[in-house]
Design a protein around this motif. Structure first.
Motif, PDB file in Angstrom:
ATOM      1  N   ASN A 110       1.794  -0.164   6.126  1.00 11.67           N
ATOM      2  CA  ASN A 110       2.487   0.496   5.018  1.00 11.67           C
ATOM      3  C   ASN A 110       3.377   1.646   5.474  1.00 11.67           C
ATOM      4  O   ASN A 110       3.983   2.325   4.649  1.00 11.67           O
ATOM      5  CB  ASN A 110       1.467   1.041   4.006  1.00 11.67           C
ATOM      6  CG  ASN A 110       0.835  -0.055   3.184  1.00 11.67           C
ATOM      7  OD1 ASN A 110       1.427  -0.550   2.239  1.00 11.67           O
ATOM      8  ND2 ASN A 110      -0.374  -0.445   3.550  1.00 11.67           N
ATOM      9  N   THR A 166       3.605   6.745   4.015  1.00 14.77           N
ATOM     10  CA  THR A 166       3.207   5.361   3.745  1.00 14.77           C
ATOM     11  C   THR A 166       3.670   4.926   2.366  1.00 14.77           C
ATOM     12  O   THR A 166       3.921   5.763   1.482  1.00 14.77           O
ATOM     13  CB  THR A 166       1.673   5.195   3.819  1.00 14.77           C
ATOM     14  OG1 THR A 166       1.079   5.951   2.753  1.00 14.77           O
ATOM     15  CG2 THR A 166       1.135   5.676   5.152  1.00 14.77           C
ATOM     16  N   ILE A 167       3.779   3.623   2.175  1.00 14.86           N
ATOM     17  CA  ILE A 167       4.165   3.084   0.866  1.00 14.86           C
ATOM     18  C   ILE A 167       3.078   3.381  -0.150  1.00 14.86           C
ATOM     19  O   ILE A 167       3.368   3.725  -1.304  1.00 14.86           O
ATOM     20  CB  ILE A 167       4.421   1.562   0.965  1.00 14.86           C
ATOM     21  CG1 ILE A 167       5.587   1.280   1.910  1.00 14.86           C
ATOM     22  CG2 ILE A 167       4.694   0.971  -0.416  1.00 14.86           C
ATOM     23  CD1 ILE A 167       5.822  -0.190   2.178  1.00 14.86           C
ATOM     24  N   ARG A 168       1.811   3.234   0.279  1.00 11.77           N
ATOM     25  CA  ARG A 168       0.692   3.534  -0.606  1.00 11.77           C
ATOM     26  C   ARG A 168       0.671   5.035  -0.885  1.00 11.77           C
ATOM     27  O   ARG A 168       0.682   5.842   0.035  1.00 11.77           O
ATOM     28  CB  ARG A 168      -0.613   3.068   0.027  1.00 11.77           C
ATOM     29  CG  ARG A 168      -1.812   3.098  -0.907  1.00 11.77           C
ATOM     30  CD  ARG A 168      -2.997   2.409  -0.287  1.00 11.77           C
ATOM     31  NE  ARG A 168      -2.740   0.968  -0.142  1.00 11.77           N
ATOM     32  CZ  ARG A 168      -3.053   0.265   0.927  1.00 11.77           C
ATOM     33  NH1 ARG A 168      -3.599   0.869   1.973  1.00 11.77           N
ATOM     34  NH2 ARG A 168      -2.809  -1.027   0.974  1.00 11.77           N
ATOM     35  N   GLU A 170       6.158  -3.029  -3.888  1.00 10.51           N
ATOM     36  CA  GLU A 170       5.327  -1.822  -3.918  1.00 10.51           C
ATOM     37  C   GLU A 170       6.170  -0.550  -3.824  1.00 10.51           C
ATOM     38  O   GLU A 170       5.943   0.416  -4.564  1.00 10.51           O
ATOM     39  CB  GLU A 170       4.311  -1.864  -2.776  1.00 10.51           C
ATOM     40  CG  GLU A 170       3.179  -2.854  -3.005  1.00 10.51           C
ATOM     41  CD  GLU A 170       2.138  -2.824  -1.896  1.00 10.51           C
ATOM     42  OE1 GLU A 170       2.121  -1.829  -1.138  1.00 10.51           O
ATOM     43  OE2 GLU A 170       1.356  -3.784  -1.794  1.00 10.51           O
ATOM     44  N   ILE A 171       7.171  -0.542  -2.940  1.00 12.91           N
ATOM     45  CA  ILE A 171       8.005   0.654  -2.802  1.00 12.91           C
ATOM     46  C   ILE A 171       8.878   0.850  -4.046  1.00 12.91           C
ATOM     47  O   ILE A 171       9.171   1.988  -4.436  1.00 12.91           O
ATOM     48  CB  ILE A 171       8.889   0.583  -1.524  1.00 12.91           C
ATOM     49  CG1 ILE A 171       9.476   1.976  -1.196  1.00 12.91           C
ATOM     50  CG2 ILE A 171       9.988  -0.442  -1.665  1.00 12.91           C
ATOM     51  CD1 ILE A 171       8.460   3.004  -0.804  1.00 12.91           C
ATOM     52  N   PHE A 198       3.075   6.716  -2.005  1.00 12.17           N
ATOM     53  CA  PHE A 198       4.380   7.249  -1.590  1.00 12.17           C
ATOM     54  C   PHE A 198       4.882   8.339  -2.545  1.00 12.17           C
ATOM     55  O   PHE A 198       5.300   9.417  -2.122  1.00 12.17           O
ATOM     56  CB  PHE A 198       5.382   6.096  -1.513  1.00 12.17           C
ATOM     57  CG  PHE A 198       6.788   6.509  -1.194  1.00 12.17           C
ATOM     58  CD1 PHE A 198       7.203   6.647   0.119  1.00 12.17           C
ATOM     59  CD2 PHE A 198       7.700   6.766  -2.209  1.00 12.17           C
ATOM     60  CE1 PHE A 198       8.510   7.027   0.417  1.00 12.17           C
ATOM     61  CE2 PHE A 198       9.009   7.141  -1.919  1.00 12.17           C
ATOM     62  CZ  PHE A 198       9.407   7.271  -0.606  1.00 12.17           C
ATOM     63  N   TRP A 258      11.167   0.383   6.856  1.00 14.33           N
ATOM     64  CA  TRP A 258       9.794  -0.112   6.979  1.00 14.33           C
ATOM     65  C   TRP A 258       9.475  -0.154   8.468  1.00 14.33           C
ATOM     66  O   TRP A 258      10.102  -0.891   9.224  1.00 14.33           O
ATOM     67  CB  TRP A 258       9.683  -1.491   6.339  1.00 14.33           C
ATOM     68  CG  TRP A 258       8.275  -2.037   6.347  1.00 14.33           C
ATOM     69  CD1 TRP A 258       7.148  -1.380   5.980  1.00 14.33           C
ATOM     70  CD2 TRP A 258       7.861  -3.349   6.736  1.00 14.33           C
ATOM     71  NE1 TRP A 258       6.047  -2.193   6.094  1.00 14.33           N
ATOM     72  CE2 TRP A 258       6.457  -3.423   6.565  1.00 14.33           C
ATOM     73  CE3 TRP A 258       8.527  -4.473   7.209  1.00 14.33           C
ATOM     74  CZ2 TRP A 258       5.717  -4.555   6.856  1.00 14.33           C
ATOM     75  CZ3 TRP A 258       7.795  -5.612   7.485  1.00 14.33           C
ATOM     76  CH2 TRP A 258       6.407  -5.655   7.310  1.00 14.33           C
ATOM     77  N   TYR A 282       5.973  -5.652   0.081  1.00 13.48           N
ATOM     78  CA  TYR A 282       6.235  -4.233   0.328  1.00 13.48           C
ATOM     79  C   TYR A 282       7.467  -3.748  -0.433  1.00 13.48           C
ATOM     80  O   TYR A 282       7.558  -2.573  -0.793  1.00 13.48           O
ATOM     81  CB  TYR A 282       6.374  -3.982   1.823  1.00 13.48           C
ATOM     82  CG  TYR A 282       5.080  -4.238   2.573  1.00 13.48           C
ATOM     83  CD1 TYR A 282       3.965  -3.449   2.353  1.00 13.48           C
ATOM     84  CD2 TYR A 282       4.971  -5.294   3.477  1.00 13.48           C
ATOM     85  CE1 TYR A 282       2.770  -3.693   3.021  1.00 13.48           C
ATOM     86  CE2 TYR A 282       3.782  -5.549   4.149  1.00 13.48           C
ATOM     87  CZ  TYR A 282       2.684  -4.744   3.912  1.00 13.48           C
ATOM     88  OH  TYR A 282       1.487  -4.987   4.560  1.00 13.48           O
ATOM     89  N   VAL A 315       6.317   3.957   6.559  1.00 12.20           N
ATOM     90  CA  VAL A 315       7.777   3.984   6.361  1.00 12.20           C
ATOM     91  C   VAL A 315       8.335   5.276   6.943  1.00 12.20           C
ATOM     92  O   VAL A 315       7.644   6.305   7.003  1.00 12.20           O
ATOM     93  CB  VAL A 315       8.165   3.881   4.863  1.00 12.20           C
ATOM     94  CG1 VAL A 315       7.930   2.485   4.331  1.00 12.20           C
ATOM     95  CG2 VAL A 315       7.416   4.920   4.039  1.00 12.20           C
ATOM     96  N   GLU A 328       6.793   2.647  -6.571  1.00 10.22           N
ATOM     97  CA  GLU A 328       6.608   4.044  -6.169  1.00 10.22           C
ATOM     98  C   GLU A 328       7.878   4.862  -6.401  1.00 10.22           C
ATOM     99  O   GLU A 328       7.817   6.006  -6.857  1.00 10.22           O
ATOM    100  CB  GLU A 328       6.200   4.115  -4.697  1.00 10.22           C
ATOM    101  CG  GLU A 328       4.807   3.592  -4.408  1.00 10.22           C
ATOM    102  CD  GLU A 328       3.710   4.447  -5.011  1.00 10.22           C
ATOM    103  OE1 GLU A 328       3.890   5.676  -5.092  1.00 10.22           O
ATOM    104  OE2 GLU A 328       2.671   3.887  -5.414  1.00 10.22           O
TER     105      GLU A 328
END
Length: 263
Positions: free
Chosen positions: A195, A210-212, A166-167, A214, A187, A163, A197, A170
């Motif tokens: 995901n 969400t991270i996805r 991933e962040i 973001f 998180w 994560y 945040v 983003e």
């Protein structure tokens, strides 16, 4: 009619000899000069005068000069003309934190290494220490700060590397203007959404997203805030369904005084 002056072969021979002698001398001087130039070059290349005298490193913020110089394999014992700058650039690019590099020769006997490091997108809080996070998701474990600098968002409670990576990607996609509005990112996973945040913003708002996707969601943040009343506080939820604002009622000083009086 004027008579043509006839020059005998006997008169021309000394002049021809003199011209041939001058031509031979010029040729001899040329070859001797070329010989001495070649000898001087050979002597120069074999002497300490042709070795690298100084290595200058530019553009680095996090990586120490000595690390980059060691990666380049350049020393004061290396001949200034014996190495390929492209080869040295490839060696330095092997470092995980380097995005781009150029190596150039500079008169006299100086080599300039100019690097572009991967951008710092956040700090990660681990055991009350703060570590810079690069755009590729790598932590600079060699740099540990007791206090948060405030020049990038602070990631809190991120216990899984996946994560964090991933962040980081983003955050890299965000504009500097929006990234500068983010103070802290927590998180806060749930059973249905790992995901999730929660963001604390510098302008006083709280954001849940969400991270996805973001970066896509956060690009709408400024326009959403501009539609809200001044000094209004609350939680903004960003997701596939759009944006939802849940205001927080703030008690006025008069209300607090009245409550105290009725106790």
């Amino acid at each position: 009619m004027a008579e043509k002056k006839v020059v005998s072969i006997e008169d021309r021979i000394p002049k021809l000899k003199e011209a041939r002698k001058k031509k031979t001398n010029r040729r001899l001087i040329f070859y001797l000069s070329l010989f001495f130039i070649l000898i001087s070059i050979i002597v120069y290349l074999q002497s300490p005068l042709s070795q690298v005298k100084e290595i200058i490193v530019k553009g680095n913020k996090y990586i120490d000069d000595s690390v980059l110089i060691e990666l380049s394999e350049l020393t004061n014992e290396v001949n200034f003309w014996s190495f390929s700058t492209k080869t040295q650039e490839k060696l330095i690019l092997a470092h995980d934190e380097i995005k781009d590099v150029s190596v150039n020769r500079k008169f006299l006997n100086t080599v300039v290494i100019e690097v572009e490091e991967l951008e710092k997108v956040a700090y990660v809080n681990k055991k009350n220490r703060h570590y810079p996070l690069l755009e590729n998701g790598e932590l600079l474990n060699t740099i540990s700060l007791k206090s948060w600098q405030g020049d990038a968002p602070l990631l809190v409670n991120f216990s899984k590397d996946v994560y964090i990576k991933e962040i980081a990607k983003e955050l890299k996609l965000l504009s500097n203007a929006i990234a500068s509005l983010i103070s802290e990112i927590y998180w806060s996973p749930t059973e249905s959404n790992e995901n999730k945040v929660t963001l604390l913003m510098n302008d006083g708002f709280e954001v849940e997203t969400t991270i996805r996707h973001f970066s896509r969601y956060m690009k709408t943040y400024p326009s959403i805030v501009n539609q809200l009343e001044e000094n209004q506080q609350g939680v903004i939820t960003l997701g596939e369904g759009g944006a939802v604002f849940n205001p927080i009622k703030v008690k006025s000083e008069n209300q607090e005084g009245e409550n105290e009086a009725t106790r």
